[in-house]
Design an enzyme around this catalytic site. Structure first.
Site, mmCIF file in Angstrom:
data_model
loop_
_atom_site.group_PDB
_atom_site.id
_atom_site.type_symbol
_atom_site.label_atom_id
_atom_site.label_comp_id
_atom_site.label_asym_id
_atom_site.label_seq_id
_atom_site.Cartn_x
_atom_site.Cartn_y
_atom_site.Cartn_z
ATOM 1 N N TYR A 140 0.868 -1.188 0.000
ATOM 2 C CA TYR A 140 0.000 0.000 0.000
ATOM 3 C C TYR A 140 0.896 1.227 0.000
ATOM 4 C CZ TYR A 140 -2.739 3.883 1.817
ATOM 5 O OH TYR A 140 -3.324 5.113 1.980
ATOM 6 N N GLU A 188 -3.905 7.309 -3.501
ATOM 7 C CA GLU A 188 -3.375 6.058 -2.982
ATOM 8 C C GLU A 188 -3.433 4.955 -4.021
ATOM 9 O OE1 GLU A 188 -5.749 5.169 0.465
ATOM 10 O OE2 GLU A 188 -7.252 4.093 -0.698
#
Length: 380
Positions: free
Chosen positions: A101, A189
């Site tokens: 991530y 993101e």
């Protein structure tokens, strides 16, 4: 403004970010044509503004025409957490060995942007932050100087990323920060950032939310706004002039002020509920405006209860109460329970005026939120 995955990936790719080959499709035939063009295996991914698409059946892998047809027929037109899926992204499947991530947002507590890296990609990052905060490496960035390469490298190192791909992951993080800054994003993101067996990094997902007040500086992104909305309620909110964001929970929230609404969201979460929306009706609480807000929240199939958090300021509390009473008279029967908390100027007078036969009235915000969470099924 929230971009769809396919839109965010266009922005990422233009910046040199590694993304899978993909084609947007709106019908089963278009899905089959796209899959044939890309080559199997492919992923068929619903393009709606919700998290957890895979768990909800909104993402399917296909290795043949038959499987692609089944995936398209299953996903197109489905109701995914209250959104109707009208478009899918047909994307080259990534053969990965690890998932990471990476993300950038504003840390309002620190007053600085923060870049994040976690080795626990591919899952709900909010759950990781709550259950294993140490699994997320954070690097605060001075906005006057931007992100230095050493900061990106340090975040990647602190996250325990394999050395073989650490440099590439740091490069992705640096590019993501530059996009966040240059594109006036509130959030950017990639989850997951996939690592292949050949030590290549690929942005298998993309999230990018743009500050509405900065869209005048981003004309190309502003052109995407209508296609990005993809939701009748959000379109209706624009028509009514409300600040509205749809969320995944079942407690509808209405307030007259962004701070009041944010506080209510936090309390719903604190008492174990899940907010269904952010809805700020702004100054004044005339009957028509309140009725429009109720119509919006009642139209969300996910909502099981509604909590009003209203403050009588320039518009006095008794006027607010009359506005609410007039609004609920437009309904033969309220389809969902409504809890009201009223504070501010003439609040006591307003509480006495409110229609106690149709509404649940609470003296405190905590009491109102707790009752609404209970009515929505209790703590999740």
């Amino acid at each position: 403004m929230r971009l769809h995955e396919y839109q965010a990936k266009e922005v990422f790719a233009e910046a040199g970010m590694p993304t899978p080959e993909s084609v947007l499709a709106e019908s089963t035939d278009e899905v089959l044509d796209a899959a044939e063009s890309i080559g199997y295996p492919v992923a068929v991914k619903a393009q709606v503004h919700v998290g957890g698409r895979g768990k909800a059946g909104g993402i399917e892998l296909a290795e043949s025409d038959e499987e692609a047809r089944e995936a398209a027929d299953s996903i197109l037109g489905m109701d995914l957490k209250g959104y109707t899926v009208e478009r899918v992204l047909v994307e080259q499947a990534v053969d990965f060995v690890d998932e990471l991530y990476v993300g950038v947002t504003m840390d309002r507590g620190a007053g600085e942007p923060v870049a994040m890296v976690s080795s626990e990609g591919g899952v709900d990052i909010e759950s990781v932050a709550e259950e294993s905060p140490e699994a997320i490496a954070r690097e605060h960035v001075d906005p006057a100087f931007g992100m230095h390469h050493y900061q990106a490298n340090r975040a990647v190192y602190d996250a325990g990323v394999d050395r073989a791909v650490a440099s590439d992951v740091a490069s992705v993080l640096t590019t993501l920060f530059d996009l966040w800054e240059d594109r006036d994003a509130s959030e950017a993101e990639i989850n997951p950032l996939m690592i292949t067996g050949d030590d290549e990094v690929v942005a298998a997902d993309a999230v990018m939310n743009i500050d509405d007040d900065a869209l005048f500086r981003q004309p190309d992104l502003a052109e995407m706004e209508e296609a990005a909305a993809g939701d009748d309620l959000e379109a209706k909110a624009n028509e009514y002039g409300f600040d509205y964001v749809r969320l995944d929970g079942n407690v509808g929230i209405i307030g007259n002020g962004a701070g009041l609404v944010m506080t209510t969201l936090d309390l719903v979460d604190y008492y174990g509920g899940e907010p269904a929306n952010f809805l700020d009706i702004g100054g004044g609480a005339k009957a028509e405006r309140v009725a429009n807000a109720l119509d919006m929240v009642f139209s969300d199939d996910n909502v099981d209860s509604v909590v009003f958090n209203l403050f009588g300021g320039i518009t006095r509390g008794d006027e607010v109460a009359r506005g609410i009473n007039s609004a609920i008279e437009e309904f033969d029967e309220l389809p969902k329970p409504v809890v009201v908390r009223l504070a501010g100027t003439n609040a006591e007078e307003g509480m006495e005026i409110l229609n106690a036969d149709a509404l649940d009235i609470e003296q405190t915000l905590e009491g109102a939120v707790q009752r609404s969470v209970e009515q929505a099924g209790g703590a999740q």
